[in-house]
Design an enzyme around this catalytic site. Structure first.
Site, PDB file in Angstrom:
ATOM      1  N   SER A 124       0.820  -1.213   0.000  1.00  0.00           N
ATOM      2  CA  SER A 124       0.000   0.000   0.000  1.00  0.00           C
ATOM      3  C   SER A 124       0.847   1.253   0.000  1.00  0.00           C
ATOM      4  CB  SER A 124      -0.848   0.048   1.272  1.00  0.00           C
ATOM      5  OG  SER A 124      -1.654  -1.069   1.386  1.00  0.00           O
ATOM      6  N   HIS A 145      -1.193  -2.488  -6.983  1.00  0.00           N
ATOM      7  CA  HIS A 145      -1.912  -2.208  -5.743  1.00  0.00           C
ATOM      8  C   HIS A 145      -3.420  -2.322  -5.961  1.00  0.00           C
ATOM      9  CE1 HIS A 145      -3.237   0.939  -2.599  1.00  0.00           C
ATOM     10  NE2 HIS A 145      -3.118  -0.231  -2.021  1.00  0.00           N
TER      11      HIS A 145
HETATM   12  P1  NAD Z   1      -3.744  -9.575   6.191  1.00  0.00           P
HETATM   13  O1  NAD Z   1      -3.161  -9.409   7.552  1.00  0.00           O
HETATM   14  O2  NAD Z   1      -5.204  -9.833   6.040  1.00  0.00           O
HETATM   15  O3  NAD Z   1      -2.994 -10.771   5.400  1.00  0.00           O
HETATM   16  C1  NAD Z   1      -1.603 -10.952   5.364  1.00  0.00           C
HETATM   17  C2  NAD Z   1      -1.363 -12.461   5.232  1.00  0.00           C
HETATM   18  O4  NAD Z   1       0.020 -12.684   4.912  1.00  0.00           O
HETATM   19  C3  NAD Z   1      -1.650 -13.235   6.525  1.00  0.00           C
HETATM   20  O5  NAD Z   1      -2.553 -14.287   6.271  1.00  0.00           O
HETATM   21  C4  NAD Z   1      -0.268 -13.741   6.928  1.00  0.00           C
HETATM   22  O6  NAD Z   1      -0.317 -15.016   7.572  1.00  0.00           O
HETATM   23  C5  NAD Z   1       0.429 -13.853   5.579  1.00  0.00           C
HETATM   24  N1  NAD Z   1       1.887 -13.906   5.648  1.00  0.00           N
HETATM   25  C6  NAD Z   1       2.727 -13.224   6.456  1.00  0.00           C
HETATM   26  N2  NAD Z   1       4.005 -13.580   6.197  1.00  0.00           N
HETATM   27  C7  NAD Z   1       3.969 -14.485   5.182  1.00  0.00           C
HETATM   28  C8  NAD Z   1       4.958 -15.233   4.479  1.00  0.00           C
HETATM   29  N3  NAD Z   1       6.255 -15.100   4.785  1.00  0.00           N
HETATM   30  N4  NAD Z   1       4.554 -16.062   3.506  1.00  0.00           N
HETATM   31  C9  NAD Z   1       3.248 -16.203   3.195  1.00  0.00           C
HETATM   32  N5  NAD Z   1       2.267 -15.538   3.842  1.00  0.00           N
HETATM   33  C10 NAD Z   1       2.628 -14.691   4.824  1.00  0.00           C
HETATM   34  O7  NAD Z   1      -3.301  -8.264   5.379  1.00  0.00           O
HETATM   35  P2  NAD Z   1      -3.980  -7.640   4.054  1.00  0.00           P
HETATM   36  O8  NAD Z   1      -4.979  -6.623   4.455  1.00  0.00           O
HETATM   37  O9  NAD Z   1      -4.366  -8.755   3.145  1.00  0.00           O
HETATM   38  O10 NAD Z   1      -2.732  -6.833   3.447  1.00  0.00           O
HETATM   39  C11 NAD Z   1      -1.731  -7.480   2.685  1.00  0.00           C
HETATM   40  C12 NAD Z   1      -0.961  -6.449   1.873  1.00  0.00           C
HETATM   41  O11 NAD Z   1      -1.870  -5.774   1.006  1.00  0.00           O
HETATM   42  C13 NAD Z   1      -0.261  -5.359   2.692  1.00  0.00           C
HETATM   43  O12 NAD Z   1       0.937  -4.990   2.057  1.00  0.00           O
HETATM   44  C14 NAD Z   1      -1.266  -4.221   2.632  1.00  0.00           C
HETATM   45  O13 NAD Z   1      -0.677  -2.966   2.823  1.00  0.00           O
HETATM   46  C15 NAD Z   1      -1.800  -4.374   1.215  1.00  0.00           C
HETATM   47  N6  NAD Z   1      -3.122  -3.795   0.962  1.00  0.00           N
HETATM   48  C16 NAD Z   1      -4.098  -3.844   1.920  1.00  0.00           C
HETATM   49  C17 NAD Z   1      -5.343  -3.286   1.653  1.00  0.00           C
HETATM   50  C18 NAD Z   1      -6.453  -3.329   2.676  1.00  0.00           C
HETATM   51  O14 NAD Z   1      -7.466  -2.630   2.517  1.00  0.00           O
HETATM   52  N7  NAD Z   1      -6.336  -4.133   3.721  1.00  0.00           N
HETATM   53  C19 NAD Z   1      -5.608  -2.700   0.394  1.00  0.00           C
HETATM   54  C20 NAD Z   1      -4.607  -2.706  -0.565  1.00  0.00           C
HETATM   55  C21 NAD Z   1      -3.366  -3.261  -0.282  1.00  0.00           C
END
Ligand code: NAD
Length: 296
Positions: A124, A145
């Protein structure tokens, strides 16, 4: 639905959280084979359940046939072993918003993916140029993204690192189109376009709560009815994840060195408490009952 981009048949997704499972969902519906990884089998099982439910919602709305749903599900393979990314043409990292963690993932990925594979991050806010430096292919590295919820939101931001080459950029632009989505091109500066504007607004809403200007309810009501936002900023913060919101504010604060981006102490406190929003059952609202209840 358009067909997959030639040369991109198998797509790896690292992290099966709210973004990763959505990304796996849209690629599978568009006809790509998907390998989705997470740290534990339980998280993969939970992600598959979410994908099943979200696909069913599309079937119920006549956006997808029952056959297409079954075909999409059959195209997604879960794994806890990055070695299973050996046949990927494109890998999208969607693990937590922590730079050191993302770099470790990319260091591990370059050991297993084919030389031709494009690497991308769904970050993000973190610098694409910096993430690319830990790989052996900064020219085939991009930011892609997606917005949350991925199956619903039309926009994808595309971010080139300083070294990203034109063929990679054009392939990724075609990939976005093949998902039926629209790309907005952003330069590689902290938080790109959407979160550079959105997350400071959320942080300001938390300050408004912290300083007692309004309650959770009045702040969200004011912004929904007063500015026609479909969700209030605190409701939206819970939806995004308060850890992600804080991480983005820290990237803005550190990267732009401007005190206007300092994270609100109340946001820090919620994250320290583990009240991360919907994904943990509690944030600015408590989601554990029938209806969300404000926590302040
Ligand atoms: P989340 O916490 O729901 O999911 C992250 C997942 O990654 C978890 O299930 C975790 O177990 C897994 N993980 C951690 N380390 C790992 C590894 N080494 N190998 C494999 N899996 C691993 O988070 P999210 O909301 O899905 O966010 C993920 C990414 O997307 C972040 O970079 C975030 O900034 C970005 N993002 C989030 C949003 C949002 O609205 N939440 C929107 C756009 C982008």
């Amino acid at each position: 639905m358009s067909t997959p981009v030639p040369g991109i048949e198998t797509v790896g997704v690292v992290g099966a959280g709210q973004m990763g499972n959505g990304i796996a969902h849209v690629f599978a519906v568009a006809g790509y084979d998907v390998v989705m990884s997470d740290l534990e089998q339980e998280r993969l099982d939970a992600a598959m359940e979410v994908i099943d439910g979200n696909l069913q919602r599309q079937v119920n709305r006549d956006l997808l046939s029952v056959e297409d749903k079954a075909a999409a599900l059959s195209r997604i393979k879960g794994t806890t072993d990055l070695a299973d990314f050996g046949s990927c043409d494109l890998v999208i990292e969607a693990a937590a918003e922590v730079e050191a963690l993302k770099k470790d993932i990319f260091r591990a990925l370059v050991e297993v993916v084919p030389e031709r594979a494009i690497l991308a991050s769904n970050t993000s806010s973190i610098s694409i140029t910096r993430l690319a430096t830990v790989t052996d292919r900064p020219e085939r590295f991009m930011g892609i993204h997606f917005m949350n919820p991925v199956p619903v939101m039309k926009l994808v931001e595309l971010i080139r690192g300083i070294a990203t080459d034109e063929p990679t950029f054009e392939i990724m632009r075609a990939v976005v189109a093949s998902l039926g989505k629209e790309a907005a091109i952003a330069e590689d500066f902290p938080a790109f376009i959407v979160n550079r504007i959105l997350v400071p607004m959320i942080n300001e809403a938390v300050y408004t709560l912290y300083e007692g200007v309004g309650t959770v309810e009045s702040i969200d009501k004011a912004m929904k009815l007063g500015t026609n936002h479909p969700m209030g900023p605190l409701e939206l913060a819970d939806f995004i994840g308060l850890d992600t919101c804080l991480a983005i504010m820290n990237v803005l604060h550190d990267g732009l060195a401007d005190t206007k981006y300092r994270p609100c102490p109340l946001l820090v406190k919620y994250v320290e408490a583990g009240w991360l929003g919907r994904k943990t059952g509690r944030g600015f609202y408590d989601y554990r009952g029938e209806e969300p209840v404000p926590t302040r």
